[in-house]
Motif scaffolding. Sequence first.
Motif, PDB file in Angstrom:
ATOM      1  N   GLU A  77       6.303  69.469 -17.726  1.00 48.80           N
ATOM      2  CA  GLU A  77       7.449  69.527 -16.641  1.00 48.80           C
ATOM      3  C   GLU A  77       8.799  68.742 -16.954  1.00 48.80           C
ATOM      4  N   THR A 115       5.632  76.115 -15.176  1.00 53.78           N
ATOM      5  CA  THR A 115       6.222  76.748 -13.936  1.00 53.78           C
ATOM      6  C   THR A 115       7.599  77.248 -13.977  1.00 53.78           C
ATOM      7  N   SER A 117      11.389  79.584 -12.832  1.00 54.30           N
ATOM      8  CA  SER A 117      11.960  80.401 -12.053  1.00 54.30           C
ATOM      9  C   SER A 117      12.563  81.602 -12.851  1.00 54.30           C
ATOM     10  N   TRP A 198       6.154  72.194  -8.177  1.00 51.39           N
ATOM     11  CA  TRP A 198       6.265  73.158  -9.179  1.00 51.39           C
ATOM     12  C   TRP A 198       5.198  72.816 -10.007  1.00 51.39           C
ATOM     13  N   GLN A 311       9.005  82.002  -8.411  1.00 47.50           N
ATOM     14  CA  GLN A 311       8.234  80.870  -9.032  1.00 47.50           C
ATOM     15  C   GLN A 311       7.101  81.357  -9.635  1.00 47.50           C
TER      16      GLN A 311
END
Length: 318
Positions: A77, A115, A117, A198, A311
Amino acid sequence: MEGASHGLEFCLAKEADFEQVMSISEDIYGGIDYLPAKYHAWLQEPDRRVILAKKKGQVIALVSANVVDDGCTAVVEGLRVAPMERGKGIAGIIQQYCFDLIRAQFPEVKVRRYTRSGYLGPETLAKFRLICKQEILPLHCELEEIRPKLDAAISQLKACGTEWEDPILLRASDVQRVFLNPNVVGGVLPGKTIVLDWAPYRPLQSNLEILLKKNLIWLADGQEEPRVLSLGATPYRIPMGADCNRLSIDIFGKHFPSARNQFLAQLQRGIGTLQGSLYCLLYLDPCLWQQMYSFCQISFGLHQERDFEGQNVLETEM
């Protein structure tokens, strides 16, 4: 090391690095960046490593990895690179340093999960497994304007009789039972995954213990065999503007009336006594996006194009 050839030094992030980290993040996500609100909390998580890359003492990149799933998965992340350093391969270098550190300190980790987009090209799908995809519906509004519209929408549904059923607030003991139910795991959770904002987690006892510490609102349309579940995060301030708050609501399941009702209940609980403006991100199954968008158009006057391209939860071996 490859980092040395770029003049990079790597270190674990500290509280004192916050301002420099924010300085490289000013253009991230159009002002709705979560990192300002999460940075300090991340540093306190024992199974997370927040890595900085510095050049001549200045922070130029950041990435974090959180070890979950009973120690078997690293969730990546927060990746960001300073604007002047983009396009030089820095992202790949800092991620590789992070992976090497995770392997050394958490030898049981076998998988890394992301994750992302947007559109996934053939090259990406050749490297990663697509676990699930959720669509994203943004709702940007002033809180003093949304409250009467929200109350009116709920009242109208209740007046219809068959359209409204109060979502059930799950207690901690309920959460464990419901989210570990094999029918829920296989039939309700997208890709057998719990996605909070997320961050993706497998439905495991250890992960639920982590999530239950996050002051979430857990809703369901039934305690035994629910069709829809939802998670509402605690709102937090974002850089978009003064008194601008971000609220994330994750909905799992495909039954629209229950999803709509839980969205409204989560929104009502989430905004509480907040003041200023709200940027709500609603994550939901792709089959529900158009119905929910139409409902928000009618109830809240939402008129905007799709701001996000979905997502995607991806994973690959370490």
